[in-house]
Motif scaffolding. Structure first.
Motif, PDB file in Angstrom:
ATOM      1  N   ALA A 105       0.837  -1.201   0.000  1.00 48.99           N
ATOM      2  CA  ALA A 105       0.000   0.000   0.000  1.00 48.99           C
ATOM      3  C   ALA A 105       0.876   1.257   0.000  1.00 48.99           C
ATOM      4  N   GLN A 106       1.944   1.206   0.787  1.00 49.75           N
ATOM      5  CA  GLN A 106       2.862   2.352   0.844  1.00 49.75           C
ATOM      6  C   GLN A 106       3.555   2.543  -0.500  1.00 49.75           C
ATOM      7  N   LEU A 107       3.887   1.431  -1.145  1.00 53.41           N
ATOM      8  CA  LEU A 107       4.551   1.474  -2.443  1.00 53.41           C
ATOM      9  C   LEU A 107       3.643   2.103  -3.505  1.00 53.41           C
ATOM     10  N   VAL A 108       2.381   1.683  -3.515  1.00 59.17           N
ATOM     11  CA  VAL A 108       1.421   2.248  -4.478  1.00 59.17           C
ATOM     12  C   VAL A 108       1.281   3.744  -4.233  1.00 59.17           C
ATOM     13  N   ASN A 109       1.188   4.120  -2.962  1.00 55.04           N
ATOM     14  CA  ASN A 109       1.037   5.541  -2.644  1.00 55.04           C
ATOM     15  C   ASN A 109       2.226   6.365  -3.155  1.00 55.04           C
ATOM     16  N   VAL A 110       3.422   5.850  -2.921  1.00 60.05           N
ATOM     17  CA  VAL A 110       4.625   6.562  -3.382  1.00 60.05           C
ATOM     18  C   VAL A 110       4.691   6.572  -4.913  1.00 60.05           C
ATOM     19  N   ALA A 111       4.320   5.454  -5.529  1.00 64.02           N
ATOM     20  CA  ALA A 111       4.326   5.380  -6.999  1.00 64.02           C
ATOM     21  C   ALA A 111       3.388   6.423  -7.607  1.00 64.02           C
ATOM     22  N   LEU A 112       2.331   6.765  -6.873  1.00 67.84           N
ATOM     23  CA  LEU A 112       1.369   7.756  -7.369  1.00 67.84           C
ATOM     24  C   LEU A 112       1.688   9.168  -6.869  1.00 67.84           C
ATOM     25  N   GLY A 113       2.877   9.323  -6.310  1.00 66.98           N
ATOM     26  CA  GLY A 113       3.338  10.659  -5.928  1.00 66.98           C
ATOM     27  C   GLY A 113       3.075  11.057  -4.486  1.00 66.98           C
ATOM     28  N   GLY A 114       2.618  10.112  -3.674  1.00 65.58           N
ATOM     29  CA  GLY A 114       2.359  10.406  -2.261  1.00 65.58           C
ATOM     30  C   GLY A 114       3.617  10.263  -1.412  1.00 65.58           C
ATOM     31  N   THR A 115       3.467  10.602  -0.135  1.00 76.00           N
ATOM     32  CA  THR A 115       4.601  10.483   0.793  1.00 76.00           C
ATOM     33  C   THR A 115       4.220   9.599   1.981  1.00 76.00           C
ATOM     34  N   LEU A 116       5.238   9.214   2.752  1.00 71.56           N
ATOM     35  CA  LEU A 116       5.029   8.333   3.911  1.00 71.56           C
ATOM     36  C   LEU A 116       5.590   8.959   5.182  1.00 71.56           C
ATOM     37  N   TYR A 117       5.034   8.571   6.315  1.00 75.09           N
ATOM     38  CA  TYR A 117       5.745   8.782   7.569  1.00 75.09           C
ATOM     39  C   TYR A 117       6.836   7.712   7.630  1.00 75.09           C
ATOM     40  N   GLN A 118       8.054   8.150   7.850  1.00 81.92           N
ATOM     41  CA  GLN A 118       9.142   7.162   7.946  1.00 81.92           C
ATOM     42  C   GLN A 118       9.034   6.352   9.233  1.00 81.92           C
ATOM     43  N   ASP A 119       8.466   7.011  10.261  1.00 80.33           N
ATOM     44  CA  ASP A 119       8.213   6.316  11.536  1.00 80.33           C
ATOM     45  C   ASP A 119       7.124   7.100  12.260  1.00 80.33           C
ATOM     46  N   ILE A 120       5.922   6.535  12.289  1.00 77.30           N
ATOM     47  CA  ILE A 120       4.786   7.299  12.831  1.00 77.30           C
ATOM     48  C   ILE A 120       4.995   7.671  14.294  1.00 77.30           C
ATOM     49  N   PHE A 121       5.690   6.818  15.034  1.00 78.37           N
ATOM     50  CA  PHE A 121       5.812   7.037  16.470  1.00 78.37           C
ATOM     51  C   PHE A 121       6.707   8.228  16.816  1.00 78.37           C
ATOM     52  N   SER A 122       7.709   8.483  15.977  1.00 80.26           N
ATOM     53  CA  SER A 122       8.592   9.615  16.266  1.00 80.26           C
ATOM     54  C   SER A 122       8.200  10.874  15.495  1.00 80.26           C
ATOM     55  N   GLU A 123       7.349  10.744  14.461  1.00 81.32           N
ATOM     56  CA  GLU A 123       7.035  11.914  13.637  1.00 81.32           C
ATOM     57  C   GLU A 123       5.700  12.560  13.975  1.00 81.32           C
ATOM     58  N   LEU A 124       4.865  11.862  14.722  1.00 83.87           N
ATOM     59  CA  LEU A 124       3.564  12.433  15.070  1.00 83.87           C
ATOM     60  C   LEU A 124       3.537  12.758  16.548  1.00 83.87           C
ATOM     61  N   SER A 125       3.085  13.980  16.845  1.00 82.13           N
ATOM     62  CA  SER A 125       3.087  14.382  18.253  1.00 82.13           C
ATOM     63  C   SER A 125       1.821  13.905  18.967  1.00 82.13           C
ATOM     64  N   THR A 126       0.775  13.602  18.199  1.00 84.18           N
ATOM     65  CA  THR A 126      -0.461  13.128  18.819  1.00 84.18           C
ATOM     66  C   THR A 126      -0.266  11.708  19.350  1.00 84.18           C
ATOM     67  N   PRO A 127      -1.003  11.373  20.415  1.00 79.89           N
ATOM     68  CA  PRO A 127      -0.855  10.015  20.937  1.00 79.89           C
ATOM     69  C   PRO A 127      -1.348   8.988  19.904  1.00 79.89           C
ATOM     70  N   LEU A 128      -0.582   7.972  19.706  1.00 72.37           N
ATOM     71  CA  LEU A 128      -0.947   6.962  18.716  1.00 72.37           C
ATOM     72  C   LEU A 128      -1.427   5.698  19.415  1.00 72.37           C
ATOM     73  N   HIS A 129      -2.459   5.110  18.834  1.00 73.70           N
ATOM     74  CA  HIS A 129      -2.829   3.782  19.302  1.00 73.70           C
ATOM     75  C   HIS A 129      -1.752   2.829  18.856  1.00 73.70           C
ATOM     76  N   CYS A 130      -1.733   1.711  19.465  1.00 79.08           N
ATOM     77  CA  CYS A 130      -0.679   0.766  19.128  1.00 79.08           C
ATOM     78  C   CYS A 130      -0.846   0.264  17.701  1.00 79.08           C
ATOM     79  N   HIS A 131       0.156   0.541  16.882  1.00 76.52           N
ATOM     80  CA  HIS A 131       0.168  -0.054  15.535  1.00 76.52           C
ATOM     81  C   HIS A 131       1.253  -1.123  15.477  1.00 76.52           C
ATOM     82  N   SER A 132       1.940  -1.309  16.567  1.00 77.04           N
ATOM     83  CA  SER A 132       2.947  -2.342  16.838  1.00 77.04           C
ATOM     84  C   SER A 132       4.392  -1.880  16.695  1.00 77.04           C
TER      85      SER A 132
END
Ligand SMILES: [Mn+2]
Length: 236
Positions: A113-140
């Protein structure tokens, strides 16, 4: 005739340090359970070969795996980004491009899914836990802990909504996620912390899920069968 579903696997070193094809069996059994005939596309540097290998596919499955090199979405690799492999990326980007150009139905899971998104010009969080300041539910957090589950909330009028209704509980084993969606992608599901968990293409039969539906397909649990059946139906 049952449709052929090409499964784009990933590569990694095996326990002896030898570069190998990796494909959890759950992917092929899920395709079989949904009524398709799975076959595995090997890694190749020869893109012409890749076109030939995908020619007989009625549908394509893009699987999970290691992180995508951030250079593909114009970022430098940060410390918390995981292992990457540009050759693996190139092979999988090419496989998706061929599938998209020939309008083959695509189900893209986790890294896929991340690959398709990038192929279509989108971007990714490289690491959601360190890049988002909001509390995150466990994604593992990349620890691959089985059984980490959370709810996702599905957009009305999406194809996903037709299959599952407005909410569903999914597994979660990712530390990256879609940041900005690629061209023509509609976000179709969010976790309650705002992490994008699914998307679909506006025009083409391309579905992206951040969770691992193949691992939710056991002898007793068939919750995700409709997702795989939709791929088979679109491929028939
Ligand atoms: Mn998640």
């Amino acid at each position: 005739m049952k449709p052929f579903i090409a499964i784009v696997c990933y590569t990694d070193e095996n326990q002896h340090g030898i570069p190998s094809h990796i494909l959890p069996i759950a992917y092929t059994t899920a395709i079989e359970a949904a009524g398709g005939i799975p076959y595995i596309i090997p890694f190749t540097r020869q893109i012409e070969q890749l076109s030939a290998m995908l020619q007989i596919a009625h549908g394509v499955l893009l699987t999970g795996g290691i992180d995508i090199a951030p250079q593909h979405y114009g970022e430098k690799k940060r410390d918390r980004c995981g292992r990457t492999n540009c050759e693996l990326d190139a092979y999988q980007f090419a496989a998706f491009r061929i599938a998209r150009e020939s309008k083959k139905p695509v189900l893209a899971i986790c890294r896929g899914a991340q690959l398709v998104n990038v192929a279509l010009g989108g971007t990714l969080y490289q690491d959601i836990f360190s890049e988002l300041s909001t509390p995150l539910h466990c994604h593992s957090g990349g620890e691959c802990i089985p059984g980490v589950d959370h709810k996702v909330f599905i957009e009305p009028e999406s194809k996903l909504h037709h299959l599952f209704g407005s909410t569903i509980t999914v597994n979660s084993r990712h530390h990256q996620a879609i940041k900005t969606p690629g061209k023509d992608l509609l976000i179709t599901a969010l976790a309650s912390d705002g992490i994008i968990e699914a998307a679909e293409h506006r025009e083409l039969p391309i579905t992206l899920v951040q969770w691992h539906p193949e691992l939710m397909m056991s002898v007793t649990e068939k919750t995700m069968l409709p997702l795989f059946k939709t791929l088979i139906k679109c491929s028939s």
